[in-house]
Scaffold this motif. Structure first.
Motif, PDB file in Angstrom:
ATOM      1  N   GLU A 245     -19.455  40.992 -98.833  1.00  8.05           N
ATOM      2  CA  GLU A 245     -18.716  41.039-100.098  1.00  8.05           C
ATOM      3  C   GLU A 245     -18.669  39.659-100.756  1.00  8.05           C
ATOM      4  OE1 GLU A 245     -15.590  44.698 -99.284  1.00  8.05           O
ATOM      5  OE2 GLU A 245     -15.144  42.719 -98.472  1.00  8.05           O
ATOM      6  N   MET A 246     -18.472  38.622 -99.960  1.00  8.76           N
ATOM      7  CA  MET A 246     -18.447  37.269-100.499  1.00  8.76           C
ATOM      8  C   MET A 246     -19.821  36.865-101.014  1.00  8.76           C
ATOM      9  SD  MET A 246     -16.909  34.514-101.324  1.00  8.76           S
ATOM     10  CE  MET A 246     -15.291  34.445-100.520  1.00  8.76           C
ATOM     11  N   HIS A 247     -20.864  37.256-100.288  1.00  7.21           N
ATOM     12  CA  HIS A 247     -22.225  36.946-100.734  1.00  7.21           C
ATOM     13  C   HIS A 247     -22.464  37.527-102.126  1.00  7.21           C
ATOM     14  CE1 HIS A 247     -26.474  35.921 -99.385  1.00  7.21           C
ATOM     15  NE2 HIS A 247     -26.622  36.388-100.610  1.00  7.21           N
ATOM     16  N   LEU A 248     -22.038  38.743-102.351  1.00  6.49           N
ATOM     17  CA  LEU A 248     -22.207  39.383-103.658  1.00  6.49           C
ATOM     18  C   LEU A 248     -21.323  38.719-104.710  1.00  6.49           C
ATOM     19  CD1 LEU A 248     -22.265  43.067-102.384  1.00  6.49           C
ATOM     20  CD2 LEU A 248     -24.202  41.798-103.324  1.00  6.49           C
ATOM     21  N   ARG A 249     -20.124  38.377-104.318  1.00  9.15           N
ATOM     22  CA  ARG A 249     -19.192  37.741-105.252  1.00  9.15           C
ATOM     23  C   ARG A 249     -19.737  36.406-105.753  1.00  9.15           C
ATOM     24  NH1 ARG A 249     -13.425  35.202-103.329  1.00  9.15           N
ATOM     25  NH2 ARG A 249     -12.922  34.118-105.305  1.00  9.15           N
ATOM     26  N   LEU A 250     -20.380  35.648-104.872  1.00 12.32           N
ATOM     27  CA  LEU A 250     -20.876  34.328-105.240  1.00 12.32           C
ATOM     28  C   LEU A 250     -21.923  34.374-106.345  1.00 12.32           C
ATOM     29  CD1 LEU A 250     -21.106  32.681-101.719  1.00 12.32           C
ATOM     30  CD2 LEU A 250     -19.701  31.884-103.619  1.00 12.32           C
ATOM     31  N   GLY A 258     -14.837  25.587 -99.874  1.00 15.63           N
ATOM     32  CA  GLY A 258     -13.771  25.595 -98.879  1.00 15.63           C
ATOM     33  C   GLY A 258     -13.185  26.966 -98.630  1.00 15.63           C
ATOM     34  N   GLU A 259     -13.334  27.887 -99.604  1.00 11.55           N
ATOM     35  CA  GLU A 259     -12.827  29.244 -99.428  1.00 11.55           C
ATOM     36  C   GLU A 259     -13.570  29.997 -98.333  1.00 11.55           C
ATOM     37  OE1 GLU A 259     -12.054  31.744-102.797  1.00 11.55           O
ATOM     38  OE2 GLU A 259     -11.990  30.025-104.163  1.00 11.55           O
ATOM     39  N   LEU A 260     -14.739  29.501 -97.951  1.00 11.98           N
ATOM     40  CA  LEU A 260     -15.561  30.205 -96.969  1.00 11.98           C
ATOM     41  C   LEU A 260     -15.264  29.797 -95.532  1.00 11.98           C
ATOM     42  CD1 LEU A 260     -17.122  30.745 -99.639  1.00 11.98           C
ATOM     43  CD2 LEU A 260     -19.227  30.590 -98.322  1.00 11.98           C
ATOM     44  N   ASP A 261     -14.540  28.709 -95.334  1.00 12.56           N
ATOM     45  CA  ASP A 261     -14.392  28.145 -93.986  1.00 12.56           C
ATOM     46  C   ASP A 261     -13.867  29.168 -92.982  1.00 12.56           C
ATOM     47  OD1 ASP A 261     -15.319  25.776 -94.954  1.00 12.56           O
ATOM     48  OD2 ASP A 261     -13.368  24.781 -95.028  1.00 12.56           O
ATOM     49  N   GLU A 262     -12.733  29.773 -93.298  1.00  8.68           N
ATOM     50  CA  GLU A 262     -12.112  30.709 -92.357  1.00  8.68           C
ATOM     51  C   GLU A 262     -12.997  31.932 -92.134  1.00  8.68           C
ATOM     52  OE1 GLU A 262      -7.999  33.350 -91.818  1.00  8.68           O
ATOM     53  OE2 GLU A 262      -8.198  31.940 -93.486  1.00  8.68           O
ATOM     54  N   LEU A 263     -13.591  32.436 -93.219  1.00 17.36           N
ATOM     55  CA  LEU A 263     -14.446  33.612 -93.102  1.00 17.36           C
ATOM     56  C   LEU A 263     -15.655  33.316 -92.225  1.00 17.36           C
ATOM     57  CD1 LEU A 263     -15.347  36.463 -93.842  1.00 17.36           C
ATOM     58  CD2 LEU A 263     -16.251  35.549 -96.005  1.00 17.36           C
ATOM     59  N   LEU A 264     -16.318  32.186 -92.451  1.00 22.62           N
ATOM     60  CA  LEU A 264     -17.492  31.843 -91.647  1.00 22.62           C
ATOM     61  C   LEU A 264     -17.124  31.677 -90.180  1.00 22.62           C
ATOM     62  CD1 LEU A 264     -19.190  29.292 -94.071  1.00 22.62           C
ATOM     63  CD2 LEU A 264     -20.085  31.535 -93.421  1.00 22.62           C
ATOM     64  N   THR A 265     -16.000  31.044 -89.914  1.00 19.92           N
ATOM     65  CA  THR A 265     -15.558  30.880 -88.528  1.00 19.92           C
ATOM     66  C   THR A 265     -15.337  32.234 -87.867  1.00 19.92           C
ATOM     67  OG1 THR A 265     -14.516  28.757 -89.041  1.00 19.92           O
ATOM     68  CG2 THR A 265     -13.755  29.902 -87.054  1.00 19.92           C
ATOM     69  N   THR A 266     -14.751  33.175 -88.605  1.00 26.00           N
ATOM     70  CA  THR A 266     -14.481  34.508 -88.058  1.00 26.00           C
ATOM     71  C   THR A 266     -15.770  35.261 -87.770  1.00 26.00           C
ATOM     72  OG1 THR A 266     -12.410  34.582 -89.314  1.00 26.00           O
ATOM     73  CG2 THR A 266     -13.237  36.659 -88.452  1.00 26.00           C
ATOM     74  N   VAL A 267     -16.731  35.178 -88.686  1.00 24.11           N
ATOM     75  CA  VAL A 267     -17.994  35.898 -88.471  1.00 24.11           C
ATOM     76  C   VAL A 267     -18.759  35.313 -87.292  1.00 24.11           C
ATOM     77  CG1 VAL A 267     -20.160  36.658 -89.501  1.00 24.11           C
ATOM     78  CG2 VAL A 267     -18.127  36.498 -90.922  1.00 24.11           C
ATOM     79  N   ALA A 290     -23.747  35.303 -91.631  1.00 28.34           N
ATOM     80  CA  ALA A 290     -22.919  34.102 -91.768  1.00 28.34           C
ATOM     81  C   ALA A 290     -23.758  32.903 -92.197  1.00 28.34           C
ATOM     82  CB  ALA A 290     -22.212  33.812 -90.450  1.00 28.34           C
ATOM     83  N   ILE A 291     -24.931  32.746 -91.604  1.00 28.41           N
ATOM     84  CA  ILE A 291     -25.783  31.600 -91.939  1.00 28.41           C
ATOM     85  C   ILE A 291     -26.256  31.680 -93.384  1.00 28.41           C
ATOM     86  CG2 ILE A 291     -28.020  30.525 -91.470  1.00 28.41           C
ATOM     87  CD1 ILE A 291     -27.546  31.241 -88.497  1.00 28.41           C
ATOM     88  N   ASP A 292     -26.733  32.846 -93.801  1.00 24.58           N
ATOM     89  CA  ASP A 292     -27.221  32.970 -95.171  1.00 24.58           C
ATOM     90  C   ASP A 292     -26.087  32.873 -96.188  1.00 24.58           C
ATOM     91  OD1 ASP A 292     -29.969  33.099 -94.677  1.00 24.58           O
ATOM     92  OD2 ASP A 292     -29.855  35.213 -94.139  1.00 24.58           O
ATOM     93  N   LEU A 293     -24.867  33.213 -95.779  1.00 27.19           N
ATOM     94  CA  LEU A 293     -23.715  32.977 -96.654  1.00 27.19           C
ATOM     95  C   LEU A 293     -23.405  31.484 -96.723  1.00 27.19           C
ATOM     96  CD1 LEU A 293     -21.336  33.938 -98.376  1.00 27.19           C
ATOM     97  CD2 LEU A 293     -20.044  34.288 -96.253  1.00 27.19           C
ATOM     98  N   MET A 294     -23.432  30.806 -95.593  1.00 26.48           N
ATOM     99  CA  MET A 294     -23.151  29.369 -95.562  1.00 26.48           C
ATOM    100  C   MET A 294     -24.099  28.603 -96.480  1.00 26.48           C
ATOM    101  SD  MET A 294     -23.119  26.829 -92.244  1.00 26.48           S
ATOM    102  CE  MET A 294     -21.451  27.261 -91.723  1.00 26.48           C
TER     103      MET A 294
END
Length: 712
Positions: A245-250, A258-267, A290-294
């Protein structure tokens, strides 16, 4: 009556198989749906049919049929009498009694997951049927056709999603798949439950679609899966789905990294959990998302600031601090050997060089030509044919490939045996771009061979540079000093053993200082009000700033023109990119600019297209070298170069071009250009620039340097 779906492909094998029971008073009730009942059985489902009387036609042998009767379990001597009594009972009462007394029927009901009642007689016994099996899904006569139709669409969707998630190198063809998604997405309500692992396998399809820019298709699958959570919980895939969902939102809105930090850690934590459970496909699938989102392009490639430059170690911490990230970024342990020194050049054997031109092969053309012309070199150019090697995003396959090289297990090789053999023969392997080809070469490098890696600005903003096995790399070539600093900050300790070189991009040989090729003062006067840009139609090049510079000059004096050399904007699936393109279009047709812009289009004769330009503009957000600006200087244009914001921390533009050419704002650029509107001043500035940059502008220097690195 059952309506046959449009796609014959719906008649496929079932991945998830269930036990179905059809019940009727009269056997003939099944005839309207008989072909599709048979297909349930041939798809792999277990199908039974129980009825009181009649003959069923059209139902093939895979369907187990049996007449339900009260006389089945009575002693043989009493069966005739029991059958006569049974014939006198009303059908409704008879069905109720049979549903309680016929042991075969009771067992069939108890073992069924899905029960379809074909007529009113069967419907009358539903209470007793539910008593035998409260957990079974049960439908009445009015729902049978709809259930069978829906089953085929779920079966097809399930099959295709499994297929896509298990064969990641198969071409991404979605004909039929998206029709199934849309058919099911518009159906309200669903009669059948979605497949239990819908989310697990849809995750892979959505990821592949997003990487190919098919965002609307990915959103439709995502919406279907979110709706399915009413029946099938998302479970361990929740974090991964939020990452999709975040990938699409971006693509549609600006998001602070910085909004991605917690999400990436969780994934990454969920990927670690799968790794611990030895669920390697789930581990690689989650980690790859997670990597392709990062390394999402909207976070890094066309923005004025990226944490991959400003704070690389902090931003990549979720990857590096996870167990799976540690495996993906550490030496593989396979094929590692002490590098033998190849026989010295000139002792009777040419050095076997295998060159991987990478994701953007045209950048390597001059290096390849130089190697090909060198008698010391036995050159082989290896353009890997598997389509999965293309583009910079990693995707699930290459994360899985790299992971399995680290931990062992079944491994599908993306390269052909011939390509592997070509790599194995090399004394030196040169990889242009730190992409998937470089990753592949680093984990397959033959013992004794050297690996030389040449990187560009897109590499430091992409994931591939982190998954290369750096323990196998000997020499790193950066095309500029600021790129060298950025790469070393990214790699940290992994770069300690490297021989690091700064070698500019190779340009054409620059004319000798005493030649007549440098434009004269009279030639410089021609086109003295023309600004040029090369390769302009990308958001990262920020051509709107060039329009603003032109507009400001026109306010001071008429006659200024902007020459745009290269292809126009291409299609994009990103709303942010499309917003930028629309803004450029609107600005370029405003009355003050409409007749002051010349579109040259794509050309192989860039020097010819630049001829007569007074100034070469670089308004980019980032560049590692900017070949177009360099070619403009060679062609006789004075550079006016933005201090590329994304690399301003390392003074990227200032390290390549004279300080007098550098600007930060539109007003700064206009002042530089205005101060050089006189031909004499401009000619003097051009000669000074060409003189101070001669070592960079003359491609022969870089050619010698890069050959020395490769053949050392």
């Amino acid at each position: 009556m059952y309506t046959k779906p449009e796609f014959a492909a719906l008649d496929g094998r079932a991945v998830h198989r269930a036990t179905w029971l059809f019940v009727a008073g009269r056997a003939e009730a099944i005839e309207t749906v008989a072909p599709w009942v048979t297909k349930l059985a041939t798809a792999g489902h277990r199908v039974r049919f129980a009825y009181l009387e009649g003959q069923a036609s059209g139902v093939d042998s895979p369907v187990r049929r049996r007449r339900a009767t009260l006389s089945r379990d009575v002693p043989r001597r009493a069966r005739r009498a029991a059958g006569a009594l049974e014939a006198l009972l009303p059908d409704g009462l008879r069905m109720q009694l049979v549903s309680r007394r016929d042991s075969w029927f009771v067992a069939a009901v108890s073992g069924a997951e899905r029960v379809l009642l074909l007529d009113e007689v069967a419907k009358g016994a539903q209470r007793s049927l539910r008593a035998h099996n409260p957990s079974a899904r049960l439908w009445g006569p009015s729902e049978v056709a709809a259930v069978l139709e829906e089953e085929r669409w779920w079966r097809y969707l399930d099959h295709r999603l499994h297929q896509m998630s298990t064969n990641l190198l198969r071409p991404l063809r979605t004909n039929g798949l998206m029709e199934a998604v849309r058919w099911l997405g518009h159906r309200e309500p669903w009669l059948l439950p979605p497949p239990s692992d819908l989310h697990r396998h849809a995750r892979s399809a959505m990821h592949r679609l997003t990487l190919r820019g098919r965002l609307d298709d990915a959103r439709e699958i995502l919406e279907l899966c979110r709706r399915a959570e009413r029946d099938v919980p998302v479970g361990d895939e929740e974090a991964t789905f939020r990452a999709v969902e975040m990938h699409l939102r971006l693509h549609d809105e600006l998001v602070e990294p910085g909004e991605l930090d917690e999400l990436l850690t969780t994934v990454f934590s969920s990927a670690d959990a799968a790794l611990e459970a030895r669920a390697m496909r789930d581990c690689a699938g989650r980690a790859s998302i997670a990597i392709d989102l990062m390394f999402h392009p909207r976070l890094h490639t066309d923005v004025p600031s990226t944490p991959l430059v400003e704070s690389p170690q902090r931003f990549t911490a979720p990857l590096r601090q996870s167990r799976v990230g540690e495996l993906l970024t550490s030496p593989t342990g396979s094929n590692v050997a002490v590098h033998d020194t190849p026989p010295p050049v000139g002792e009777g054997r040419a050095v076997k060089v295998t060159y991987l031109p990478g994701s953007y092969p045209w950048h390597a053309s001059r290096v390849i030509s130089a190697l090909d012309a060198d008698p010391r070199v036995d050159l082989s150019v290896l353009q890997l044919k598997e389509p999965a090697f293309q583009a910079m995003a990693l995707g699930e396959f290459f994360v899985s490939y790299r992971l399995r090289r680290a931990v062992g297990g079944d491994l599908r090789e993306p390269a052909s045996p011939e390509e592997l053999a070509e790599l194995a023969r090399a004394d030196v392997v040169v990889a242009d771009w730190a992409d998937k080809g470089a990753l592949w070469a680093s984990v397959n490098l033959p013992p004794g061979a050297r690996l030389v890696l040449r990187v560009h600005s897109a590499d430091v903003l992409s994931a591939g540079i982190h998954l290369v096995d750096w323990s196998r790399v000997d020499d790193l070539i950066c095309v500029s000093e600021h790129l060298r600093q950025i790469v070393l900050a990214l790699l940290g300790d992994r770069a300690q053993h490297l021989n690091v070189h700064v070698v500019p991009n190779l340009l054409a040989p620059f004319p000798a200082e005493d030649s007549n090729a440098t434009p004269s003062r009279a030639a410089v006067a021609v086109g003295g009000r023309t600004l040029a840009m090369v390769g302009w139609a990308q958001k990262v090049k920020d051509p709107i700033m060039a329009l603003d510079i032109l507009a400001s000059l026109l306010e001071r004096e008429p006659g200024w023109r902007l020459r745009l050399i290269g292809s126009d904007f291409g299609p994009s699936s990103s709303a942010l990119v499309n917003d930028y393109i629309r803004a450029f279009r609107r600005r370029s047709v405003e009355p003050d600019l409409l007749d002051a812009i010349d579109y040259v289009g794509q050309t192989s004769d860039v020097p010819g297209a630049l001829a007569g330009s007074a100034f070469i503009l670089s308004t980019s957000l980032r560049e590692s070298f900017h070949i177009g600006a360099m070619e403009g200087i060679v062609a006789g244009a004075v550079p006016v170069v933005r201090e590329w914001p994304a690399f301003a921390r390392y003074q990227g533009a200032s390290g390549l071009f004279p300080k007098s050419a550098i600007f930060e704002t539109v007003d700064d650029a206009v002042d530089i250009i205005w101060s050089l509107r006189d031909p004499d001043a401009r000619h003097s500035a051009l000669l000074s620039t060409q003189g101070s940059m001669r070592s960079v502008l003359d491609g022969r220097n870089a050619t010698r340097q890069i050959l020395d690195v490769i053949l050392r």
